[in-house]
Design a protein around this motif. Structure first.
Motif, PDB file in Angstrom:
ATOM      1  N   ARG A 148       9.172  16.552 -10.993  1.00 10.97           N
ATOM      2  CA  ARG A 148       9.495  17.749 -10.910  1.00 10.97           C
ATOM      3  C   ARG A 148      10.092  18.245  -9.435  1.00 10.97           C
ATOM      4  NH1 ARG A 148       4.022  18.847 -14.206  1.00 10.97           N
ATOM      5  NH2 ARG A 148       5.039  18.456 -16.309  1.00 10.97           N
ATOM      6  N   ARG A 149       9.361  17.709  -8.564  1.00  9.92           N
ATOM      7  CA  ARG A 149       9.975  18.058  -7.166  1.00  9.92           C
ATOM      8  C   ARG A 149      11.254  17.549  -7.041  1.00  9.92           C
ATOM      9  NH1 ARG A 149       5.584  16.841  -4.736  1.00  9.92           N
ATOM     10  NH2 ARG A 149       6.258  14.516  -4.455  1.00  9.92           N
ATOM     11  N   ALA A 150      11.402  16.324  -7.186  1.00 15.49           N
ATOM     12  CA  ALA A 150      12.735  15.874  -7.126  1.00 15.49           C
ATOM     13  C   ALA A 150      13.982  16.598  -7.700  1.00 15.49           C
ATOM     14  CB  ALA A 150      12.551  14.149  -7.342  1.00 15.49           C
ATOM     15  N   VAL A 151      13.660  16.832  -8.949  1.00 17.96           N
ATOM     16  CA  VAL A 151      14.702  17.551  -9.816  1.00 17.96           C
ATOM     17  C   VAL A 151      14.837  18.863  -9.036  1.00 17.96           C
ATOM     18  CG1 VAL A 151      15.358  18.475 -12.034  1.00 17.96           C
ATOM     19  CG2 VAL A 151      14.381  16.363 -11.839  1.00 17.96           C
TER      20      VAL A 151
ATOM     21  N   THR B 124      15.637   7.297   1.273  1.00  9.76           N
ATOM     22  CA  THR B 124      16.206   8.510   1.033  1.00  9.76           C
ATOM     23  C   THR B 124      16.654   9.167   2.132  1.00  9.76           C
ATOM     24  OG1 THR B 124      13.987   9.300   1.017  1.00  9.76           O
ATOM     25  CG2 THR B 124      14.938   8.855  -1.243  1.00  9.76           C
ATOM     26  N   SER B 125      16.268   8.799   3.458  1.00  9.11           N
ATOM     27  CA  SER B 125      17.128   9.314   4.585  1.00  9.11           C
ATOM     28  C   SER B 125      18.572   8.695   4.491  1.00  9.11           C
ATOM     29  CB  SER B 125      16.429   8.875   5.905  1.00  9.11           C
ATOM     30  OG  SER B 125      16.477   7.363   6.058  1.00  9.11           O
ATOM     31  N   ARG B 126      18.769   7.711   4.068  1.00 13.56           N
ATOM     32  CA  ARG B 126      20.254   7.308   4.182  1.00 13.56           C
ATOM     33  C   ARG B 126      20.979   7.668   2.763  1.00 13.56           C
ATOM     34  NH1 ARG B 126      16.953   3.154   5.822  1.00 13.56           N
ATOM     35  NH2 ARG B 126      17.227   2.279   7.937  1.00 13.56           N
TER      36      ARG B 126
ATOM     37  N   GLN C 114      12.295   4.063  -8.760  1.00 16.41           N
ATOM     38  CA  GLN C 114      11.344   2.957  -8.601  1.00 16.41           C
ATOM     39  C   GLN C 114      10.064   3.682  -7.854  1.00 16.41           C
ATOM     40  OE1 GLN C 114      11.338  -0.313  -8.831  1.00 16.41           O
ATOM     41  NE2 GLN C 114      12.841   0.135 -10.398  1.00 16.41           N
ATOM     42  N   MET C 115      10.368   4.686  -7.260  1.00 11.65           N
ATOM     43  CA  MET C 115       9.241   5.464  -6.628  1.00 11.65           C
ATOM     44  C   MET C 115       8.292   5.949  -7.835  1.00 11.65           C
ATOM     45  SD  MET C 115       7.548   6.039  -3.698  1.00 11.65           S
ATOM     46  CE  MET C 115       5.967   6.874  -3.582  1.00 11.65           C
ATOM     47  N   LEU C 116       9.047   6.615  -8.732  1.00  9.87           N
ATOM     48  CA  LEU C 116       8.266   7.102  -9.917  1.00  9.87           C
ATOM     49  C   LEU C 116       7.574   6.176 -10.595  1.00  9.87           C
ATOM     50  CD1 LEU C 116       9.003   9.994 -11.922  1.00  9.87           C
ATOM     51  CD2 LEU C 116       9.398   8.013 -13.403  1.00  9.87           C
ATOM     52  N   GLN C 117       8.123   5.104 -10.662  1.00  7.66           N
ATOM     53  CA  GLN C 117       7.261   3.940 -11.537  1.00  7.66           C
ATOM     54  C   GLN C 117       5.895   3.513 -10.529  1.00  7.66           C
ATOM     55  OE1 GLN C 117       7.324   2.158 -14.383  1.00  7.66           O
ATOM     56  NE2 GLN C 117       8.702   3.799 -14.702  1.00  7.66           N
TER      57      GLN C 117
ATOM     58  N   GLY D 177       0.792  -1.226   0.089  1.00  3.63           N
ATOM     59  CA  GLY D 177      -0.007   0.043  -0.072  1.00  3.63           C
ATOM     60  C   GLY D 177       0.738   1.185   0.042  1.00  3.63           C
ATOM     61  N   ARG D 178       0.110   2.282  -0.146  1.00  2.49           N
ATOM     62  CA  ARG D 178       0.908   3.740  -0.156  1.00  2.49           C
ATOM     63  C   ARG D 178       1.620   3.912   0.918  1.00  2.49           C
ATOM     64  NH1 ARG D 178       0.214   8.431  -3.314  1.00  2.49           N
ATOM     65  NH2 ARG D 178      -1.096   7.327  -4.545  1.00  2.49           N
ATOM     66  N   GLU D 179       0.817   3.739   2.260  1.00  4.90           N
ATOM     67  CA  GLU D 179       1.799   4.041   3.423  1.00  4.90           C
ATOM     68  C   GLU D 179       2.960   3.504   3.537  1.00  4.90           C
ATOM     69  OE1 GLU D 179       0.835   3.539   8.091  1.00  4.90           O
ATOM     70  OE2 GLU D 179      -0.905   4.713   6.699  1.00  4.90           O
ATOM     71  N   GLU D 180       2.946   2.085   3.185  1.00  6.25           N
ATOM     72  CA  GLU D 180       4.348   1.337   3.326  1.00  6.25           C
ATOM     73  C   GLU D 180       4.989   1.476   2.298  1.00  6.25           C
ATOM     74  OE1 GLU D 180       7.117  -1.347   4.562  1.00  6.25           O
ATOM     75  OE2 GLU D 180       5.609  -0.423   5.522  1.00  6.25           O
ATOM     76  N   THR D 181       4.667   2.031   1.025  1.00  7.64           N
ATOM     77  CA  THR D 181       5.705   2.445  -0.052  1.00  7.64           C
ATOM     78  C   THR D 181       6.297   3.465   0.367  1.00  7.64           C
ATOM     79  OG1 THR D 181       4.208   1.300  -1.708  1.00  7.64           O
ATOM     80  CG2 THR D 181       5.851   2.880  -2.443  1.00  7.64           C
ATOM     81  N   LEU D 182       5.580   4.740   0.690  1.00 10.36           N
ATOM     82  CA  LEU D 182       6.103   6.046   1.291  1.00 10.36           C
ATOM     83  C   LEU D 182       7.189   5.546   2.452  1.00 10.36           C
ATOM     84  CD1 LEU D 182       2.998   8.282   0.868  1.00 10.36           C
ATOM     85  CD2 LEU D 182       5.094   8.152  -0.451  1.00 10.36           C
ATOM     86  N   ARG D 183       6.703   4.838   3.228  1.00  7.46           N
ATOM     87  CA  ARG D 183       7.749   4.393   4.356  1.00  7.46           C
ATOM     88  C   ARG D 183       9.258   4.197   3.701  1.00  7.46           C
ATOM     89  NH1 ARG D 183      10.138   1.123   7.270  1.00  7.46           N
ATOM     90  NH2 ARG D 183       9.282  -0.682   6.081  1.00  7.46           N
TER      91      ARG D 183
END
Length: 118
Positions: free
Chosen positions: A55-58, A22-24, A34-37, A10-16
């Motif tokens: 756009r935000r990532a860039v 990305t914290s590392r 992978q997140m973009l996909q 699910g969305r919550e786990e994917t975002l986690r």
């Protein structure tokens, strides 16, 4: 991250998972790709989320980051979703071409860009 799509996480786990990775390594290209996909309409997101994320990532990445390729990936995903004929028109639109050039200027065409393995 790729397993999140295949296993229907699910969305919550994917975002986690994305935030943990990305914290590392904040600008890890594969993690962002992978997140973009995952955000593609063909998976669990929408076209709006896909482009907003790219756009935000860039914009947030340091100049010379390889994340500029996310904008190209997003446009390729849009292109793939279009009917034959409409796809060619889309990729030649001035706004699409300008956005691709701007992302490249901030990324691989920026003086701070350094080629790295991978």
């Amino acid at each position: 991250m790729g397993g999140a799509r295949g296993h229907g996480v699910g969305r919550e786990e994917t975002l986690r998972r994305f935030h943990a990775a990305t914290s590392r390594h904040p600008w890890h290209l594969h993690t962002h790709s992978q997140m973009l996909q995952w955000l593609c309409a063909k998976w669990f997101g929408s076209e709006e989320e896909l482009f907003a994320f790219a756009r935000r990532a860039v914009a947030d990445a340091p100049p010379g980051s390889p994340l500029g390729g996310l904008v190209a990936e997003a446009h390729l995903e849009k292109w793939l979703s279009l009917d034959r004929g409409d796809d060619d028109v889309y990729m030649t639109r001035p706004d699409v071409r300008a956005e691709l050039r701007a992302a490249a200027d901030r990324s691989v065409r920026h003086p701070a860009y350094r080629r790295r393995p991978g």
